[in-house]
Design a protein around this motif. Structure first.
Motif, short mmCIF file in Angstrom:
data_model
loop_
_atom_site.label_atom_id
_atom_site.label_comp_id
_atom_site.label_asym_id
_atom_site.label_seq_id
_atom_site.Cartn_x
_atom_site.Cartn_y
_atom_site.Cartn_z
N CYS A 56 0.83 -1.16 0.13
CA CYS A 56 -0.53 0.27 -0.21
C CYS A 56 0.83 1.11 -0.26
N SER A 57 1.94 0.95 0.53
CA SER A 57 2.43 2.16 0.17
C SER A 57 4.18 1.81 0.36
N ILE A 58 5.18 2.57 -0.91
CA ILE A 58 6.99 2.75 -1.37
C ILE A 58 6.76 3.78 -0.75
N HIS A 59 8.13 4.07 -0.25
CA HIS A 59 8.85 5.36 0.78
C HIS A 59 10.66 4.72 0.19
N ALA A 60 11.25 6.37 -0.16
CA ALA A 60 12.62 5.84 -0.43
C ALA A 60 13.22 7.50 0.49
N ARG A 61 14.50 6.80 1.34
CA ARG A 61 15.26 8.18 1.26
C ARG A 61 16.33 8.00 1.22
N ARG A 62 17.34 9.58 2.30
CA ARG A 62 18.53 9.01 0.95
C ARG A 62 19.10 8.90 2.74
N ALA B 262 14.10 9.73 -6.29
CA ALA B 262 12.83 9.82 -6.99
C ALA B 262 11.82 8.91 -7.21
N ASN B 263 13.02 8.26 -8.35
CA ASN B 263 12.19 6.94 -8.79
C ASN B 263 11.89 6.19 -8.51
N VAL B 264 11.97 5.96 -6.70
CA VAL B 264 11.61 5.20 -5.99
C VAL B 264 9.96 5.20 -5.66
N ASN B 265 10.21 6.77 -5.39
CA ASN B 265 9.21 7.42 -4.80
C ASN B 265 7.80 7.44 -5.85
N GLY B 266 7.89 8.35 -7.25
CA GLY B 266 7.51 8.57 -8.48
C GLY B 266 7.33 6.96 -8.57
N GLU B 267 7.90 6.88 -9.83
CA GLU B 267 7.73 5.61 -10.95
C GLU B 267 7.76 4.31 -10.20
N ILE B 268 7.82 4.36 -9.84
CA ILE B 268 8.05 2.33 -8.73
C ILE B 268 7.35 2.41 -7.92
N ALA B 269 6.92 3.31 -7.32
CA ALA B 269 5.78 3.12 -6.17
C ALA B 269 4.30 3.34 -6.78
N ARG B 270 4.61 3.65 -7.85
CA ARG B 270 3.36 4.22 -8.86
C ARG B 270 3.17 2.16 -9.51
N ALA B 271 3.73 2.49 -9.62
CA ALA B 271 3.48 0.54 -10.43
C ALA B 271 3.06 -0.59 -9.73
N ALA B 272 3.89 -0.07 -8.71
CA ALA B 272 3.98 -1.35 -7.84
C ALA B 272 3.62 -1.18 -6.67
N ILE B 273 2.47 -0.33 -6.02
CA ILE B 273 1.33 -0.50 -5.32
C ILE B 273 0.49 -1.06 -5.59
N GLY B 274 0.01 -1.75 -4.87
CA GLY B 274 -1.27 -2.93 -5.73
C GLY B 274 -0.62 -4.26 -5.83
#
Ligand code: PGA
Ligand code: ZN
Length: 430
Positions: free
Chosen positions: A8-14, A71-83
């Motif tokens: 339900c959520s994916i979040h990356a940080r540095r 940003a790739n994790v929090n944007g594109e990857i999260a959008r595709a992998a959530i669910g």
């Protein structure tokens, strides 16, 4: 799929690694409330065929910032992998690979992919309320690995003070994992004392091994044997030597330059030198004895000693199932080093191990020289029943976090646990 394991959520940080450089941490949360977290390591002596670690370039942090990967994790990857379901690792990893769309993961970055791939596995294990090794390997995950532990650093991890990158020990005579650590602790301590007596104890290299203040590469081997003996252990029987030559760092095109000894060798000259060391010293394992572009020489070396010495491909094989298959066909190497960030997903790393095992290769799960307190690789080594684990030296907490986690698992397994022992080393089929 149970609804509980839906991402339900994916979040990356540095975050920051053991060299004080930026790296990525990802958190994957599931609809049932479980959360998994993982951090990505970074190599210094990388193979040319590894997947790409995406760095920002530019001025800050020497160009090593990872804002784009975050940003790739929090944007594109999260959008595709959530669910998706976190416990369908293959489907998740295939999606990450397809989303990136390049063979070397250079669009989204292998670091971005791996943070999510590993964090999802942690979340799926947490959802079942079991440790990751057990989630990965079920009831069969009972094999405690033979540790390969660095005593002296070198190569790219120590300002090229000596040519050889890792002077390590393995403990073929140990009865269990805890005892292998005890023996290694004594060898490490005595090696430090020996360096102090020589006035050459100058701190530690990148992975925590003693700084290699030696006049020749062979000097370091002598010192290692002396440290084993001083620890009251029998070289070769109880404690043996493992080397990572990391030859791609000082040779290509069949020409090798030993900087410390100011001499040039061709492939057969290097083979001859290493074979001499195998005669003179109790060496059980040699990694990357030749450069990644020197496959024919790799095969000649393996034919000469592979029946009694483990010959490991790291930069040579970059955790690739295809390269392992080609190497096996050529008789080059008998063991594969497994580094998840050389590929970018757990699924590809596991595929490499399964291909290698089916071809009669042994395996070693390995950390990188730039590490964090993340201990995922310990769980991979045990969960996938690989049998060997290499995480650097016996100092500094990014290393000790892994050894200590393996100790916890050994204790938890109790009577069901089996120590890999001397039989785990790769050997050529005879
Ligand atoms: P690296 O070194 O992480 O700097 O590539 C480790 C190894 O060569 O095994
Ligand atoms: Zn290596």
């Amino acid at each position: 799929m149970s609804n509980e394991t839906r991402i339900c959520s994916i979040h990356a940080r540095r975050v920051w690694d053991s060299r004080g450089r930026p790296t990525l941490e990802a958190e994957v949360a599931l609809s049932g409330g479980a959360v998994g977290r993982a951090m990505v390591p970074a190599g210094a002596s990388k193979g040319a065929r590894e997947a790409l670690e995406l760095r920002d370039g530019g001025a800050s942090f020497g160009g090593l910032d990872v804002r784009r990967a975050v940003a790739n994790v929090n944007g594109e990857i999260a959008r595709a992998a959530i669910g998706l379901a976190a416990d369908e690792q293959v489907a998740l990893d295939e999606l990450l690979i397809a989303l990136d769309g390049t063979s070397k993961r250079e669009r989204l970055g292998a670091n971005a992919l791996l943070a999510v791939s590993m964090a999802a596995a942690h979340a799926a294990a947490a959802a079942q309320g079991i440790p990751l090794y057990r989630y990965l390997g079920g009831d069969g995950a009972t094999l405690l690995p033979m540790p390969q532990i660095q005593i002296f650093g070198g190569g790219a991890h120590a300002g090229r003070r000596v040519d050889i990158q890792d002077f390590m020990v393995v403990c073929p005579g140990a009865g269990n994992f805890a005892q292998a650590l005890e023996w290694t602790a004594e060898v490490y301590r005595h090696a430090g004392e020996l360096m102090a007596e020589r006035g050459a104890r100058l701190g530690v290299a990148d992975e925590g091994g003693w700084w290699p203040a030696f006049d020749t590469n062979e000097d370091a081997l002598d010192a290692l044997v002396a440290a084993i003996e001083r620890a009251g252990l029998v070289p070769g029987e109880q404690v043996a030597i493992a080397l990572d030559v990391a030859a791609s760092e000082f040779g290509h095109g069949g020409r090798y330059t030993l900087g410390l000894e100011r001499r040039q060798l061709d492939s057969d000259g290097l083979i001859e030198l290493l074979l001499r060391w195998c005669e003179k010293f109790p060496i059980a394992s040699i990694e990357d004895p030749l450069a990644e572009d020197d496959g024919a020489a790799f095969a000649r070396f393996t034919a000469a000693v592979g029946h009694r010495v483990q010959v490991v491909g790291d930069d040579f094989l970059v955790s690739s199932a295809e390269l392992v298959a080609a190497a096996a066909a050529a008789g080059a190497a008998n063991t594969v080093l497994l580094k998840p960030n050389q590929r970018g997903t757990l699924t590809e790393t596991l595929r490499c191990w399964e291909a290698a095992r089916a071809l009669g290769f042994a395996g070693i799960v390995s950390a990188r020289s730039g590490e964090t307190e993340d201990d995922t690789i310990v769980h991979l080594a045990i969960g996938w029943q690989v049998g060997q684990l290499k995480v650097g030296s016996f100092a500094r907490s990014e290393r000790m976090a892994k050894w200590n986690e393996a100790l916890r698992i050994e204790e938890r397994l109790g009577e069901r646990g089996r120590f890999a022992g001397a039989g785990v080393f790769g050997r050529n089929a005879t």
